[in-house]
Motif scaffolding. Structure first.
Motif, PDB file in Angstrom:
ATOM      1  N   LEU A  29       0.814  -1.221   0.000  1.00 59.16           N
ATOM      2  CA  LEU A  29       0.000   0.000   0.000  1.00 59.16           C
ATOM      3  C   LEU A  29       0.845   1.267   0.000  1.00 59.16           C
ATOM      4  O   LEU A  29       0.348   2.348  -0.297  1.00 59.16           O
ATOM      5  N   ARG A  30       2.117   1.150   0.326  1.00 54.09           N
ATOM      6  CA  ARG A  30       3.029   2.304   0.354  1.00 54.09           C
ATOM      7  C   ARG A  30       3.832   2.351  -0.937  1.00 54.09           C
ATOM      8  O   ARG A  30       5.046   2.432  -0.965  1.00 54.09           O
ATOM      9  N   ASN A  31       3.128   2.297  -2.053  1.00 53.30           N
ATOM     10  CA  ASN A  31       3.769   2.214  -3.363  1.00 53.30           C
ATOM     11  C   ASN A  31       3.840   3.547  -4.101  1.00 53.30           C
ATOM     12  O   ASN A  31       4.224   3.597  -5.262  1.00 53.30           O
ATOM     13  N   GLY A  32       3.432   4.632  -3.441  1.00 51.94           N
ATOM     14  CA  GLY A  32       3.452   5.943  -4.073  1.00 51.94           C
ATOM     15  C   GLY A  32       2.177   6.281  -4.810  1.00 51.94           C
ATOM     16  O   GLY A  32       2.017   7.393  -5.296  1.00 51.94           O
ATOM     17  N   ASN A  33       1.259   5.326  -4.883  1.00 48.59           N
ATOM     18  CA  ASN A  33      -0.021   5.565  -5.556  1.00 48.59           C
ATOM     19  C   ASN A  33      -1.189   5.523  -4.580  1.00 48.59           C
ATOM     20  O   ASN A  33      -2.069   6.373  -4.645  1.00 48.59           O
ATOM     21  N   ASP A  34      -1.212   4.546  -3.714  1.00 45.89           N
ATOM     22  CA  ASP A  34      -2.329   4.365  -2.791  1.00 45.89           C
ATOM     23  C   ASP A  34      -2.260   5.285  -1.579  1.00 45.89           C
ATOM     24  O   ASP A  34      -3.281   5.649  -1.017  1.00 45.89           O
ATOM     25  N   ARG A  35      -1.073   5.635  -1.176  1.00 43.31           N
ATOM     26  CA  ARG A  35      -0.831   6.527  -0.042  1.00 43.31           C
ATOM     27  C   ARG A  35       0.358   7.405  -0.358  1.00 43.31           C
ATOM     28  O   ARG A  35       1.093   7.154  -1.307  1.00 43.31           O
ATOM     29  N   GLU A  36       0.556   8.438   0.467  1.00 42.13           N
ATOM     30  CA  GLU A  36       1.682   9.342   0.218  1.00 42.13           C
ATOM     31  C   GLU A  36       3.033   8.704   0.515  1.00 42.13           C
ATOM     32  O   GLU A  36       4.036   9.068  -0.086  1.00 42.13           O
ATOM     33  N   GLU A  37       3.066   7.753   1.443  1.00 44.09           N
ATOM     34  CA  GLU A  37       4.335   7.120   1.795  1.00 44.09           C
ATOM     35  C   GLU A  37       4.841   6.266   0.629  1.00 44.09           C
ATOM     36  O   GLU A  37       4.065   5.613  -0.055  1.00 44.09           O
ATOM     37  N   ILE A  38       6.149   6.317   0.452  1.00 46.55           N
ATOM     38  CA  ILE A  38       6.796   5.462  -0.546  1.00 46.55           C
ATOM     39  C   ILE A  38       7.834   4.635   0.205  1.00 46.55           C
ATOM     40  O   ILE A  38       8.829   5.162   0.685  1.00 46.55           O
ATOM     41  N   TRP A  39       7.544   3.349   0.330  1.00 44.54           N
ATOM     42  CA  TRP A  39       8.397   2.445   1.094  1.00 44.54           C
ATOM     43  C   TRP A  39       8.884   1.316   0.203  1.00 44.54           C
ATOM     44  O   TRP A  39       8.224   0.921  -0.757  1.00 44.54           O
ATOM     45  N   CYS A  40      10.013   0.757   0.570  1.00 46.92           N
ATOM     46  CA  CYS A  40      10.476  -0.488  -0.023  1.00 46.92           C
ATOM     47  C   CYS A  40      11.238  -1.261   1.050  1.00 46.92           C
ATOM     48  O   CYS A  40      11.689  -0.691   2.040  1.00 46.92           O
ATOM     49  N   ALA A  41      11.334  -2.542   0.844  1.00 46.15           N
ATOM     50  CA  ALA A  41      12.022  -3.401   1.809  1.00 46.15           C
ATOM     51  C   ALA A  41      13.303  -3.936   1.194  1.00 46.15           C
ATOM     52  O   ALA A  41      13.400  -4.136  -0.019  1.00 46.15           O
ATOM     53  N   TYR A  42      14.263  -4.174   2.070  1.00 43.28           N
ATOM     54  CA  TYR A  42      15.520  -4.806   1.671  1.00 43.28           C
ATOM     55  C   TYR A  42      16.035  -5.594   2.857  1.00 43.28           C
ATOM     56  O   TYR A  42      16.185  -5.054   3.952  1.00 43.28           O
ATOM     57  N   GLN A  43      16.271  -6.868   2.649  1.00 45.88           N
ATOM     58  CA  GLN A  43      16.783  -7.785   3.668  1.00 45.88           C
ATOM     59  C   GLN A  43      16.006  -7.684   4.979  1.00 45.88           C
ATOM     60  O   GLN A  43      16.585  -7.614   6.063  1.00 45.88           O
ATOM     61  N   GLY A  44      14.687  -7.646   4.872  1.00 49.85           N
ATOM     62  CA  GLY A  44      13.818  -7.698   6.041  1.00 49.85           C
ATOM     63  C   GLY A  44      13.515  -6.373   6.698  1.00 49.85           C
ATOM     64  O   GLY A  44      12.685  -6.302   7.595  1.00 49.85           O
ATOM     65  N   LEU A  45      14.166  -5.297   6.253  1.00 49.15           N
ATOM     66  CA  LEU A  45      13.902  -3.972   6.809  1.00 49.15           C
ATOM     67  C   LEU A  45      13.128  -3.139   5.793  1.00 49.15           C
ATOM     68  O   LEU A  45      13.327  -3.275   4.582  1.00 49.15           O
ATOM     69  N   ILE A  46      12.262  -2.273   6.293  1.00 53.12           N
ATOM     70  CA  ILE A  46      11.458  -1.407   5.427  1.00 53.12           C
ATOM     71  C   ILE A  46      12.000   0.012   5.528  1.00 53.12           C
ATOM     72  O   ILE A  46      12.175   0.542   6.627  1.00 53.12           O
ATOM     73  N   TYR A  47      12.253   0.591   4.379  1.00 54.38           N
ATOM     74  CA  TYR A  47      12.835   1.928   4.282  1.00 54.38           C
ATOM     75  C   TYR A  47      11.815   2.910   3.706  1.00 54.38           C
ATOM     76  O   TYR A  47      11.076   2.576   2.773  1.00 54.38           O
ATOM     77  N   ASP A  48      11.815   4.129   4.241  1.00 54.73           N
ATOM     78  CA  ASP A  48      10.970   5.197   3.717  1.00 54.73           C
ATOM     79  C   ASP A  48      11.795   5.971   2.692  1.00 54.73           C
ATOM     80  O   ASP A  48      12.735   6.676   3.045  1.00 54.73           O
ATOM     81  N   VAL A  49      11.441   5.826   1.421  1.00 53.44           N
ATOM     82  CA  VAL A  49      12.166   6.496   0.346  1.00 53.44           C
ATOM     83  C   VAL A  49      11.363   7.677  -0.222  1.00 53.44           C
ATOM     84  O   VAL A  49      11.670   8.194  -1.295  1.00 53.44           O
ATOM     85  N   SER A  50      10.344   8.118   0.512  1.00 51.42           N
ATOM     86  CA  SER A  50       9.438   9.183   0.059  1.00 51.42           C
ATOM     87  C   SER A  50      10.158  10.468  -0.325  1.00 51.42           C
ATOM     88  O   SER A  50       9.743  11.155  -1.265  1.00 51.42           O
ATOM     89  N   ALA A  51      11.206  10.823   0.386  1.00 47.47           N
ATOM     90  CA  ALA A  51      11.897  12.090   0.142  1.00 47.47           C
ATOM     91  C   ALA A  51      12.829  12.057  -1.068  1.00 47.47           C
ATOM     92  O   ALA A  51      13.286  13.106  -1.521  1.00 47.47           O
ATOM     93  N   SER A  52      13.078  10.890  -1.592  1.00 50.05           N
ATOM     94  CA  SER A  52      14.015  10.776  -2.715  1.00 50.05           C
ATOM     95  C   SER A  52      13.348  11.164  -4.032  1.00 50.05           C
ATOM     96  O   SER A  52      12.300  10.630  -4.393  1.00 50.05           O
ATOM     97  N   ARG A  53      13.992  12.066  -4.759  1.00 46.47           N
ATOM     98  CA  ARG A  53      13.461  12.441  -6.072  1.00 46.47           C
ATOM     99  C   ARG A  53      13.529  11.265  -7.054  1.00 46.47           C
ATOM    100  O   ARG A  53      12.832  11.237  -8.061  1.00 46.47           O
ATOM    101  N   LEU A  54      14.382  10.300  -6.757  1.00 43.70           N
ATOM    102  CA  LEU A  54      14.528   9.133  -7.625  1.00 43.70           C
ATOM    103  C   LEU A  54      13.391   8.128  -7.476  1.00 43.70           C
ATOM    104  O   LEU A  54      13.271   7.200  -8.267  1.00 43.70           O
ATOM    105  N   TRP A  55      12.569   8.317  -6.452  1.00 40.24           N
ATOM    106  CA  TRP A  55      11.439   7.411  -6.219  1.00 40.24           C
ATOM    107  C   TRP A  55      10.097   8.109  -6.423  1.00 40.24           C
ATOM    108  O   TRP A  55       9.076   7.664  -5.927  1.00 40.24           O
TER     109      TRP A  55
END
Length: 80
Positions: A16-42
């Protein structure tokens, strides 16, 4: 980082944090979830051929950078 103190999120909650359904843009890597919302690349939840809201662990192999890129982002939870 003490991962047992982090809030856990399911793959469905992460999706749900895919940048479309909600304002948050998150992704996971090795079991941790990162907030990448502030990155212009995301912007809009897409970074080249990668999509936010999912676990990118297996996709990092194809990236032109290494795992240190995640040091730029805040860990906001762990993937259940």
């Amino acid at each position: 980082m003490e991962t047992n103190l982090l809030k856990g999120y399911t793959r469905s909650q992460l999706a749900l944090r895919n940048g479309n359904d909600r304002e948050e843009i998150w992704c996971a890597y090795q079991g941790l979830i990162y907030d990448v919302s502030a990155s212009r690349l995301w912007r809009n939840g897409k970074h080249y051929e990668h999509w936010a809201g999912q676990d990118l662990t297996d996709e990092l192999v194809d990236a032109p950078h290494n795992a240190l890129v995640f040091d730029r982002f805040k860990v906001i939870g762990k993937l259940l």
